[in-house]
Write a protein that holds these residues in place. Structure first.
Motif, PDB file in Angstrom:
ATOM      1  N   THR A 198       0.786  -1.194   0.061  1.00  0.00           N
ATOM      2  CA  THR A 198       0.064   0.178  -0.106  1.00  0.00           C
ATOM      3  C   THR A 198       0.991   1.109   0.002  1.00  0.00           C
ATOM      4  OG1 THR A 198      -1.624  -1.059   1.146  1.00  0.00           O
ATOM      5  CG2 THR A 198      -1.897   1.412   1.289  1.00  0.00           C
ATOM      6  N   PRO A 199       0.846   1.999  -0.985  1.00  0.00           N
ATOM      7  CA  PRO A 199       1.547   3.161  -0.932  1.00  0.00           C
ATOM      8  C   PRO A 199       1.310   4.119   0.401  1.00  0.00           C
ATOM      9  CG  PRO A 199       0.274   3.100  -2.944  1.00  0.00           C
ATOM     10  CD  PRO A 199      -0.402   2.305  -2.009  1.00  0.00           C
ATOM     11  N   VAL A 200       2.480   4.581   0.789  1.00  0.00           N
ATOM     12  CA  VAL A 200       2.986   5.302   1.990  1.00  0.00           C
ATOM     13  C   VAL A 200       3.257   6.710   1.636  1.00  0.00           C
ATOM     14  CG1 VAL A 200       3.791   5.835   4.318  1.00  0.00           C
ATOM     15  CG2 VAL A 200       3.188   3.335   3.316  1.00  0.00           C
ATOM     16  N   GLN A 201       2.577   7.785   1.923  1.00  0.00           N
ATOM     17  CA  GLN A 201       2.858   9.231   1.649  1.00  0.00           C
ATOM     18  C   GLN A 201       4.054   9.650   2.782  1.00  0.00           C
ATOM     19  OE1 GLN A 201       1.667  10.454  -0.965  1.00  0.00           O
ATOM     20  NE2 GLN A 201       0.647   8.500  -1.393  1.00  0.00           N
ATOM     21  N   VAL A 211      10.012  18.138   1.096  1.00  0.00           N
ATOM     22  CA  VAL A 211       9.842  16.972   0.022  1.00  0.00           C
ATOM     23  C   VAL A 211       8.900  16.002   0.358  1.00  0.00           C
ATOM     24  CG1 VAL A 211      10.988  15.775  -1.817  1.00  0.00           C
ATOM     25  CG2 VAL A 211      12.070  17.780  -0.760  1.00  0.00           C
ATOM     26  N   ASN A 212       7.906  15.866  -0.728  1.00  0.00           N
ATOM     27  CA  ASN A 212       6.902  14.805  -0.583  1.00  0.00           C
ATOM     28  C   ASN A 212       7.355  13.569  -1.303  1.00  0.00           C
ATOM     29  OD1 ASN A 212       4.816  16.298   0.731  1.00  0.00           O
ATOM     30  ND2 ASN A 212       4.484  17.245  -0.884  1.00  0.00           N
ATOM     31  N   LEU A 213       7.357  12.442  -0.738  1.00  0.00           N
ATOM     32  CA  LEU A 213       7.683  11.104  -1.428  1.00  0.00           C
ATOM     33  C   LEU A 213       6.788   9.988  -1.090  1.00  0.00           C
ATOM     34  CD1 LEU A 213      11.489  11.145  -0.353  1.00  0.00           C
ATOM     35  CD2 LEU A 213      10.655  11.895  -2.364  1.00  0.00           C
ATOM     36  N   THR A 214       6.461   9.185  -2.204  1.00  0.00           N
ATOM     37  CA  THR A 214       5.617   8.015  -1.802  1.00  0.00           C
ATOM     38  C   THR A 214       6.475   6.536  -2.172  1.00  0.00           C
ATOM     39  OG1 THR A 214       3.844   9.254  -2.813  1.00  0.00           O
ATOM     40  CG2 THR A 214       3.553   6.733  -2.778  1.00  0.00           C
ATOM     41  N   ALA A 215       6.250   5.804  -1.252  1.00  0.00           N
ATOM     42  CA  ALA A 215       6.841   4.609  -1.064  1.00  0.00           C
ATOM     43  C   ALA A 215       5.928   3.687  -1.049  1.00  0.00           C
ATOM     44  CB  ALA A 215       8.193   4.539  -0.507  1.00  0.00           C
ATOM     45  N   THR A 216       6.166   2.283  -1.692  1.00  0.00           N
ATOM     46  CA  THR A 216       4.976   1.126  -1.359  1.00  0.00           C
ATOM     47  C   THR A 216       5.998   0.135  -0.787  1.00  0.00           C
ATOM     48  OG1 THR A 216       3.787   1.827  -3.240  1.00  0.00           O
ATOM     49  CG2 THR A 216       3.513  -0.570  -2.379  1.00  0.00           C
ATOM     50  N   PRO A 217       5.587  -0.324   0.596  1.00  0.00           N
ATOM     51  CA  PRO A 217       6.592  -1.127   1.154  1.00  0.00           C
ATOM     52  C   PRO A 217       6.234  -2.700   0.577  1.00  0.00           C
ATOM     53  CG  PRO A 217       5.030   0.036   2.762  1.00  0.00           C
ATOM     54  CD  PRO A 217       4.593   0.592   1.461  1.00  0.00           C
ATOM     55  N   VAL A 218       7.114  -3.394   0.359  1.00  0.00           N
ATOM     56  CA  VAL A 218       7.219  -4.646   0.016  1.00  0.00           C
ATOM     57  C   VAL A 218       7.125  -5.729   1.245  1.00  0.00           C
ATOM     58  CG1 VAL A 218       8.506  -6.555  -1.527  1.00  0.00           C
ATOM     59  CG2 VAL A 218       8.424  -4.200  -1.985  1.00  0.00           C
ATOM     60  N   ARG A 219       6.494  -6.643   1.081  1.00  0.00           N
ATOM     61  CA  ARG A 219       6.503  -7.711   2.333  1.00  0.00           C
ATOM     62  C   ARG A 219       7.865  -8.675   2.107  1.00  0.00           C
ATOM     63  NH1 ARG A 219       1.403  -9.995   1.883  1.00  0.00           N
ATOM     64  NH2 ARG A 219       0.651  -8.188   2.998  1.00  0.00           N
ATOM     65  N   THR A 220       8.594  -8.588   3.260  1.00  0.00           N
ATOM     66  CA  THR A 220      10.027  -9.047   3.240  1.00  0.00           C
ATOM     67  C   THR A 220       9.979 -10.114   4.466  1.00  0.00           C
ATOM     68  OG1 THR A 220      10.785  -7.184   2.121  1.00  0.00           O
ATOM     69  CG2 THR A 220      12.253  -8.631   2.953  1.00  0.00           C
TER      70      THR A 220
END
Length: 405
Positions: A198-201, A211-220
Motif C-alpha cells: 500500500t503506498p505510503v506518503q 519534499v513529498n515522497l511516496t513509497a510502497t512497502p514490499v512484504r519481506t
C-alpha cells in the motif's frame, strides 16, 4: 541440559511474571467493581488447577493461586456455568434456592439479580483495569524519564528498493508518514510494517525544504531478536539521527497522564488498523502472537536487556524497565481482546447484557449455549492460528526437518 534449562528460564520466567501481573490486574478490575456494588463473591483465583496457596478472608472470599499460572477468574456466588448469564428459568431456580437457604434479603447480594447496568460495569471492569494499568505504567515512565523526540534521518538507501524508487536520499529527515508526525524511527517502522503493498506518503526535510515522497512497502522476510522470523512490509531504509536533532521533553504529572493516554490510544489504533487489514486481505496476520510468541518476546527482551558488559545492577534496572513497558503493551492487548464480542469473553457478556437491557429479559438458554459453542470455536481457531505463527517465527519446523533428515 543446563543450557536448555537456562534458556527455558530466560523465556518462561519473564513471561509468567508479566502475564501474572496483567491477569491479576484484570481480575481485580472485576473484583473491585463487584465490591463497589456489594456483590457476594466466592473466589478470586490466579491460575488454574489445584491450589498451591489459598486463604479465606473475613468476607468469605477464597483467595487462591493455582499451579498453572495461565489465567484467572472471579467466581460470583450463584454462578452456575461459564456464561454467568442464566436465562429466566435459571434465574427463577437460583432465586428460589437463595430464598430457601438465606432468606429474601440475600437475593440482592447476588450478581445475577443486580441491575443490568451494574452487571455490565462489573464485566467491563476487567478490560478497563488493563487500560488503567497501561496508562499508569506509561504515566510513571513519562513523569520520571520524560521523552525524547528524534525525527530519523536516512542513513542509507538499499539499491533497487522501494525507498530508492521513491527518491529517498541519505541525510533526509523524515517528518511525516501518512499524514502523522514522525517523532522517532519506530513511527516509520510501524507505518511501513502495517502497509504492505500500500503506498505510503512521506514528507522529508531536504536542504531546508519539505519534499513529498511516496513509497510502497514490499512484504519481506526478516529476523528480529524479539519477534523471531516474520514477513512484514519494508521499503529499504536504514535510519539514524544526529545529536542535534534530539529534543528532550519533561512532563509534569498532568502532562504525563495525557501522554500516557495518547500512547495507549496509538497502540489501540494500530491494533485496529492491523486487524482491519487482515480481514480485508491486505495483511497476512503474521504479527499475531500466541503464548509461545509472547514468551519468545519476553525472552528476547531479557536477552537484549542483559547483553553487554554493563554492571549487574544496571542490567537489572534495564531489564525491569523493558519488562514493565512490555507489561503495558500486553495489558492493552488483553484488555482489547477481552472486549471482542465473542460470547466466552467479556465483550460477549456485554452483548448479552445489551440485549437484556433492550428486550427486558435475558438471552434464551439455547441461544447462549449456541453462542458459547461458536465463541469457543472462534477462540480455538484464533489460538491455533496464533500458535502456528509462533512456531513459524521460532523456525521449529525447520529444526524438526533437520532432525528427521
Amino acid at each position: 541440559m543446563l543450557n536448555f534449562l537456562g534458556q527455558a528460564l530466560i523465556y518462561i520466567v519473564p513471561f509468567l511474571l508479566v502475564l501474572t501481573l496483567v491477569v491479576t490486574v484484570h481480575e481485580l478490575g472485576h473484583y473491585w467493581v463487584a465490591r463497589l456494588f456489594k456483590v457476594k463473591i466466592d473466589r478470586f483465583a490466579i491460575g488454574f488447577g489445584r491450589a498451591i496457596l489459598r486463604r479465606t478472608d473475613k468476607r468469605g472470599v477464597e483467595w487462591r493461586i493455582g499451579w498453572m499460572p495461565l489465567g484467572g477468574y472471579v467466581k460470583f456466588s450463584g454462578d452456575l456455568d461459564a456464561s454467568s448469564v442464566p436465562d429466566q428459568a435459571g434465574l427463577a431456580e437460583l432465586r428460589q434456592r437463595v430464598i430457601a437457604e438465606q432468606g429474601p434479603a440475600a437475593v440482592r447480594d447476588y450478581f445475577h439479580f443486580k441491575p443490568v447496568w451494574q452487571r455490565a460495569l462489573i464485566t467491563a471492569g476487567g478490560p478497563f483495569a488493563n487500560f488503567v494499568l497501561a496508562i499508569a505504567i506509561f504515566t510513571a515512565l513519562f513523569a520520571t524519564l520524560g521523552d525524547q523526540i528524534a525525527p530519523p534521518r536516512v542513513a542509507a538507501v538499499d539499491a533497487g528498493s522501494a525507498a530508492a524508487a521513491a527518491g529517498f536520499q541519505p541525510g533526509d529527515m523524515i517528518l511525516e508518514a501518512n499524514g502523522a508526525p514522525v517523532r522517532r524511527g519506530e513511527d516509520v517502522i510501524r507505518v511501513v510494517t502495517l502497509n504492505s503493498a500500500t503506498p505510503v506518503q512521506f514528507v522529508v526535510e531536504r536542504a531546508g525544504q519539505r519534499v513529498n515522497l511516496t513509497a510502497t512497502p514490499v512484504r519481506t522476510t526478516t529476523e528480529d531478536a524479539i519477534s523471531g522470523t516474520v514477513r512484514v512490509g519494508r521499503i529499504g531504509l536504514k535510519m539514524g539521527y544526529l545529536a542535534g536533532d534530539v529534543r528532550a521533553i519533561r512532563y509534569n504529572p498532568i502532562e504525563a497522564v495525557g501522554a500516557a493516554v495518547r500512547q495507549v490510544g496509538e497502540v489501540l489504533s494500530t491494533t485496529l488498523s492491523y486487524l482491519g487489514r487482515i480481514f480485508t486481505g491486505r495483511e497476512s496476520g503474521a504479527l499475531l502472537n500466541g503464548p509461545l510468541g509472547i514468551a519468545k518476546a519476553a525472552g528476547g527482551i531479557t536477552t537484549q536487556a542483559t547483553a553487554g558488559e554493563a554492571p549487574v545492577g544496571l542490567k537489572a534496572a534495564n531489564l525491569g524497565l523493558m519488562l514493565i513497558q512490555f507489561a503495558a503493551i500486553l495489558s492493552i492487548g488483553i484488555g482489547f481482546i477481552n472486549l471482542m464480542p465473542i460470547p466466552v469473553l467479556d465483550g460477549g457478556h456485554l452483548v448479552f447484557y445489551a440485549y437484556e437491557a433492550v428486550a427486558r429479559k435475558p438471552v434464551a438458554a439455547r441461544v447462549q449455549e449456541a453462542g458459547y459453542r461458536v465463541g469457543l470455536a472462534l477462540l480455538a481457531c484464533l489460538m491455533l492460528f496464533a500458535t502456528w505463527n509462533d512456531l513459524q517465527k521460532l523456525n521449529l519446523f525447520k529444526f524438526l526437518g533437520g532432525l528427521v533428515s
